[in-house]
Design an enzyme around this catalytic site. Structure first.
Site, PDB file in Angstrom:
ATOM      1  N   ASN A 178       8.055  -4.226   4.106  1.00 35.35           N
ATOM      2  CA  ASN A 178       6.539  -3.967   4.047  1.00 35.35           C
ATOM      3  C   ASN A 178       5.958  -4.269   5.432  1.00 35.35           C
ATOM      4  O   ASN A 178       5.022  -3.716   6.078  1.00 35.35           O
ATOM      5  CB  ASN A 178       5.916  -4.358   3.010  1.00 35.35           C
ATOM      6  CG  ASN A 178       4.413  -4.038   2.834  1.00 35.35           C
ATOM      7  OD1 ASN A 178       4.123  -3.004   3.097  1.00 35.35           O
ATOM      8  ND2 ASN A 178       3.538  -5.187   2.575  1.00 35.35           N
ATOM      9  N   HIS A 210       0.874  -1.084   0.013  1.00 31.17           N
ATOM     10  CA  HIS A 210      -0.011   0.264   0.219  1.00 31.17           C
ATOM     11  C   HIS A 210       1.000   1.168  -0.057  1.00 31.17           C
ATOM     12  O   HIS A 210       1.956   1.268   0.841  1.00 31.17           O
ATOM     13  CB  HIS A 210      -0.734   0.111   1.489  1.00 31.17           C
ATOM     14  CG  HIS A 210      -1.987  -1.031   1.027  1.00 31.17           C
ATOM     15  ND1 HIS A 210      -2.061  -2.272   1.380  1.00 31.17           N
ATOM     16  CD2 HIS A 210      -3.427  -0.590   1.158  1.00 31.17           C
ATOM     17  CE1 HIS A 210      -3.177  -2.602   1.352  1.00 31.17           C
ATOM     18  NE2 HIS A 210      -4.090  -1.639   1.176  1.00 31.17           N
TER      19      HIS A 210
END
Length: 276
Positions: A148, A116
């Site tokens: 991440n 994201h």
């Protein structure tokens, strides 16, 4: 009573949360009127980029790399809490032509997370906003373990924690492709699924990612630049950067509605880590 309902309806229609067409950028231009949206320096080919205005963010999708060049969020303090659930419902952005967008199959077996750029946890006040954050136009290939799902997630949480003492933040996130000085070579794109060497590459893999956070109430900004690799036991404060450096690496211009003098002041220095 009827007059009140009409007024409420008109206000709601004017907000990005009611924008039916994500290609209509006008609501997002209004949302970010105080900072402006990032612009490209030098020659700009509109055919290679697609602006999309979503409920909580606006982005510039690069139709060649198939990931966003930048994602700009408004982050009010009331948006990060609520009953919205994370469903991990990743999906292609059907507002983009199939030949220019990423597909779920591009990430399958690639070894990279669907990272994201505008985090799902930033939109807990709305299920619709949370679901919309899972569009692949809001994603980029990120190393999963220790990036991440490590330091990058810690940085996202830190930004939300800053809202404990602030009413609103502006956040800009995106990729950097060439960063040899960060000890990360330029990474090739993810090849077309099941393709041989002669097939075209699909989704570009950034060498690094940036995140810029701006407090519009006091006019302060802080920026980070992190290599897209495993960074175990590292902290976001170790990757502070100047906005000017990020602009130089990306070819972007941030805070476009501020005066040139204000931009220079804001962007030239490396901010110390915000405590609160």
């Amino acid at each position: 009573m009827q007059r009140i309902l009409i007024i409420i309806a008109l206000i709601a229609f004017a907000t990005p949360s009611m924008a039916a067409d994500p290609t209509d950028i006008t609501p997002c231009e209004s949302m970010f009127a105080d900072t402006g949206m990032p612009s490209y320096r030098g020659d700009f080919d509109e055919d290679h980029h697609s602006l999309r205005c979503r409920l909580g963010y606006v982005l510039s999708h690069n139709n060649e790399t198939r990931i966003p060049d930048w994602v700009l969020q408004e982050l009010p303090d009331g948006q990060i809490s609520g009953a919205a659930k994370r469903k991990d419902n990743f999906k292609a952005d059907d507002s983009l032509p199939p030949e220019t967008r990423a597909e779920k199959s591009d990430y399958k077996g690639s070894g990279f997370d669907q990272g994201h750029q505008a985090p799902a946890a930033d939109f807990k006040s709305s299920q619709e906003m949370t679901d919309e954050s899972f569009l692949l136009s809001n994603m980029a290939p990120q190393v999963g373990l220790s990036f991440n799902r490590g330091i990058w997630a810690h940085l996202e949480e830190q930004v939300r924690d800053w809202l404990d003492t602030r009413s609103r933040l502006i956040v800009i996130t995106g990729p950097v492709y060439d960063a040899p000085d960060l000890n990360v070579p330029k990474v090739p794109a993810i090849p077309k699924p099941g393709a041989g060497q002669a097939e075209p590459e699909r989704v570009a893999v950034p060498a690094a990612f940036y995140k810029i956070v701006y407090d519009p109430e006091i006019g302060r900004a802080i920026a980070f630049l992190m290599p897209n690799k495993k960074l175990p036991k590292r902290k976001p404060a170790e990757f502070l950067a100047s906005i000017a450096d990020i602009e130089e690496r990306t070819g972007l211009d941030f805070f476009t509605t501020l005066t040139k003098r204000r931009q220079r002041t804001l962007e030239s220095n490396v901010s110390p880590m915000w405590e609160h």
